[in-house]
Write a protein that holds these residues in place. Structure first.
Motif, PDB file in Angstrom:
ATOM      1  N   TRP A   1       6.737   0.321   2.690  1.00 33.38           N
ATOM      2  CA  TRP A   1       5.327   0.411   2.296  1.00 33.38           C
ATOM      3  C   TRP A   1       4.449   0.713   3.513  1.00 33.38           C
ATOM      4  O   TRP A   1       4.821   0.413   4.649  1.00 33.38           O
TER       5      TRP A   1
ATOM      6  N   GLN B   1      -3.191   4.095  -2.961  1.00 30.39           N
ATOM      7  CA  GLN B   1      -3.681   2.863  -3.577  1.00 30.39           C
ATOM      8  C   GLN B   1      -3.129   1.606  -2.920  1.00 30.39           C
ATOM      9  O   GLN B   1      -2.066   1.625  -2.305  1.00 30.39           O
ATOM     10  N   LEU B   2      -3.902   0.518  -3.125  1.00 32.42           N
ATOM     11  CA  LEU B   2      -3.444  -0.818  -2.750  1.00 32.42           C
ATOM     12  C   LEU B   2      -2.968  -1.500  -4.027  1.00 32.42           C
ATOM     13  O   LEU B   2      -3.706  -1.562  -5.017  1.00 32.42           O
TER      14      LEU B   2
ATOM     15  N   GLY C   1       0.239   8.417   4.459  1.00 28.90           N
ATOM     16  CA  GLY C   1      -0.843   7.467   4.735  1.00 28.90           C
ATOM     17  C   GLY C   1      -1.653   7.858   5.957  1.00 28.90           C
ATOM     18  O   GLY C   1      -2.720   7.302   6.204  1.00 28.90           O
TER      19      GLY C   1
ATOM     20  N   ARG D   1       0.829  -1.201   0.000  1.00 28.36           N
ATOM     21  CA  ARG D   1       0.000   0.000   0.000  1.00 28.36           C
ATOM     22  C   ARG D   1       0.865   1.252   0.000  1.00 28.36           C
ATOM     23  O   ARG D   1       1.886   1.316   0.687  1.00 28.36           O
ATOM     24  N   ASP D   2       0.437   2.248  -0.812  1.00 24.73           N
ATOM     25  CA  ASP D   2       1.028   3.585  -0.693  1.00 24.73           C
ATOM     26  C   ASP D   2      -0.083   4.551  -0.315  1.00 24.73           C
ATOM     27  O   ASP D   2      -1.185   4.128   0.044  1.00 24.73           O
TER      28      ASP D   2
ATOM     29  N   LYS E   1       7.278   5.105   2.046  1.00 28.52           N
ATOM     30  CA  LYS E   1       6.074   5.845   1.704  1.00 28.52           C
ATOM     31  C   LYS E   1       5.687   6.750   2.868  1.00 28.52           C
ATOM     32  O   LYS E   1       5.883   6.397   4.036  1.00 28.52           O
TER      33      LYS E   1
ATOM     34  N   ARG F   1      -2.024  -3.131 -10.556  1.00 27.68           N
ATOM     35  CA  ARG F   1      -3.421  -2.866 -10.218  1.00 27.68           C
ATOM     36  C   ARG F   1      -4.286  -3.093 -11.446  1.00 27.68           C
ATOM     37  O   ARG F   1      -3.796  -3.017 -12.551  1.00 27.68           O
TER      38      ARG F   1
ATOM     39  N   GLU G   1       1.576  -0.550   4.550  1.00 26.34           N
ATOM     40  CA  GLU G   1       0.887  -1.611   5.311  1.00 26.34           C
ATOM     41  C   GLU G   1       1.768  -2.130   6.448  1.00 26.34           C
ATOM     42  O   GLU G   1       1.294  -2.838   7.334  1.00 26.34           O
TER      43      GLU G   1
ATOM     44  N   ASP H   1      -2.312  -4.791  -5.450  1.00 28.81           N
ATOM     45  CA  ASP H   1      -2.619  -6.160  -5.034  1.00 28.81           C
ATOM     46  C   ASP H   1      -2.598  -7.176  -6.169  1.00 28.81           C
ATOM     47  O   ASP H   1      -3.074  -8.288  -6.013  1.00 28.81           O
TER      48      ASP H   1
END
Ligand SMILES: [Mg+2]
Length: 346
Positions: A142, A24-25, A171, A20-21, A168, A52, A144, A27
């Motif tokens: 990141w 956006q995720l 967030g 995650r940034d 990052k 993505r 997360e 994934d």
């Protein structure tokens, strides 16, 4: 030599570990692989990555197969800029930026790969290299990850020999950024470069407020502080901050960098090989930046290493943690010796 066929292969699957940034995720692992064949038996290949949107690799594949291939088949594959011109003209009405530029980049990289393979040399030798190794940092921080996770990956990056790390930001509140930056700094030591990346999350006032704090925390650069297309905002921000503004991964083609560079809106230029137009445009963007004394650090690594070898203003190749197929020497990636656009990432 003539191009006889273009084939496309597409994959799209969920990522084992989503990252995650600030906006956006990421994934998914999506790829569009292109192969260009010739009447002399030499082929060139490229791989475009998507993090993505499940359908993007297939839509890009369709664009290349249905629109680009009929224009390119029969052409001389060594006329790389001539083919770029044809594809820019072809896509002008629908928009040459965006997915069209991904397609032009994919073709460009496959053509450079083909040229290198036809001559039996790596592309960095064709470009007239300036160096044989590229200083590297690891993008590991990141959002997360909690603070303990951040500390763990930062330590791992330094153990693998990277010069520094990127993390990052944006967030959460600025206090969270400060806590996380201090934790990473504590792990990597006072002298290793520590970059922060906001992924376009802020408006002008917030970017200025946070930028002043990142500057105080001795961050090496402030990446994508604003929406990528906001040239005026970047120029104003760069006037107010001492920390270099890094941007470019979300701009398409050399022309999109001209005013940004000429007006002083970017302190570290960061084109993406997939978006900006492949080897040809990245090289041209890098030389344009060099003319204004602006350093170049790639967005992503892989085949980009050939361009980084050739540019006079290269400072870093971006990397994830090493996966075992290469070792850094004095914080640098060595250049691959295989013919064409070979890279350490396969
Ligand atoms: Mg970035």
């Amino acid at each position: 030599m003539k191009i006889t066929d273009i084939t496309v292969e597409v994959t799209s699957e969920p990522k084992a570990h989503a990252v995650r940034d600030a906006i956006q995720l990421l994934d998914r692992n999506g790829h569009t692989r292109v192969r260009i064949d010739t009447d002399e038996g030499v082929s060139g290949e490229s791989t475009t990555y998507f993090g993505r949107v499940e359908s993007s690799p297939a839509i890009l594949g369709k664009l290349i197969e249905d629109q680009f291939a009929p224009v390119i088949v029969g052409e001389d594959p060594t006329l790389i800029r001539g083919i770029r011109q044809q594809l820019q003209t072809l896509t002008d009405y629908q928009g040459t930026a965006g997915l069209s530029s991904y397609g032009i980049s994919a073709i460009d990289q496959a053509l450079w790969d083909l040229l290198g393979k036809s001559l039996g040399v790596p592309v960095w030798k064709l470009l007239g290299a300036q160096r044989t190794a590229i200083p590297s940092y690891a993008m590991v921080g990141w959002l997360e990850l909690d603070v303990a996770g951040l500390e763990r990956v930062s330590a791992q990056a330094m153990e693998q020999g990277f010069r520094g790390v990127k993390m990052k930001v944006g967030g959460g509140p600025l206090t969270a950024d400060v806590q996380r930056i201090k934790a990473v700094r504590n792990v990597i030591g006072p002298d290793a470069p520590l970059m922060v990346d906001a992924n376009q999350a802020f408006g002008y006032a917030e970017a200025l407020r946070r930028g002043r704090v990142y500057e105080e925390l001795d961050c090496r650069w402030f990446e994508e502080p604003l929406p990528a297309g906001d040239t005026e905002g970047h120029v104003r921000l760069a006037e107010k901050l001492d920390i270099p503004i890094a941007t470019g991964e979300n701009r398409y083609g050399q022309a999109a960098f001209r005013d940004l560079i000429a007006r002083g809106g970017v302190g570290v230029v960061q084109p993406d090989l997939r978006r900006a137009g492949g080897v040809t445009d990245c090289l041209e963007i890098g030389l344009l930046a060099a003319g204004f004394g602006v350093p170049y650090a790639s967005h992503g690594g892989g085949a980009h290493i050939h361009v980084l070898a050739a540019l006079p203003n290269t400072i870093y190749v971006e990397s994830g943690l090493l996966n075992g197929n290469v070792e850094l020497v004095d914080g640098c990636y060595p250049l691959p010796e295989g013919p064409g656009l070979s890279s350490w990432n396969g």
